[in-house]
Design a protein around this motif. Structure first.
Motif, PDB file in Angstrom:
ATOM      1  N   GLU A 134       0.824   4.262  -2.863  1.00  0.00           N
ATOM      2  CA  GLU A 134       0.629   5.681  -2.567  1.00  0.00           C
ATOM      3  C   GLU A 134       1.698   6.523  -3.262  1.00  0.00           C
TER       4      GLU A 134
ATOM      5  N   ASN B 230       0.823  -1.207   0.000  1.00  0.00           N
ATOM      6  CA  ASN B 230       0.000   0.000   0.000  1.00  0.00           C
ATOM      7  C   ASN B 230       0.861   1.263   0.000  1.00  0.00           C
ATOM      8  N   GLU B 231       2.024   1.212   0.659  1.00  0.00           N
ATOM      9  CA  GLU B 231       2.887   2.393   0.722  1.00  0.00           C
ATOM     10  C   GLU B 231       3.454   2.738  -0.655  1.00  0.00           C
TER      11      GLU B 231
END
Ligand SMILES: [Zn+2]
Length: 74
Positions: free
Chosen positions: A59, A55-56
């Motif tokens: 982003e 998820n990082e």
């Protein structure tokens, strides 16, 4: 939603199909192919064919695409 984001989300939609399969093999720890963190340190790890993205990193990807889109506008 601009065309860059649409392209990115279509990739994620395809990746989701592999996501369920990858999480069936819970025995081994999966690492993000981009930053190298393992799933125990991440909120979400999405699997693609032979690759994983967390998820990082997603982003960061979205930020990069938004920056490019904003450059095009000005
Ligand atoms: Zn990552």
């Amino acid at each position: 939603m601009n065309s860059n984001e649409e392209a990115l989300y279509s990739i994620f939609e395809k990746a989701k199909r592999y996501d369920d399969l990858a999480f069936l093999s819970k025995n081994k720890l999966i690492n993000c192919s981009f930053c190298g963190k393992d799933e125990s340190n991440l909120k979400k790890l999405i699997a693609g064919p032979d690759v994983f993205i967390c998820n990082e990193c997603i982003e960061i990807c979205v930020e990069i695409l938004e920056e490019d889109a904003n450059k095009g506008k000005s």
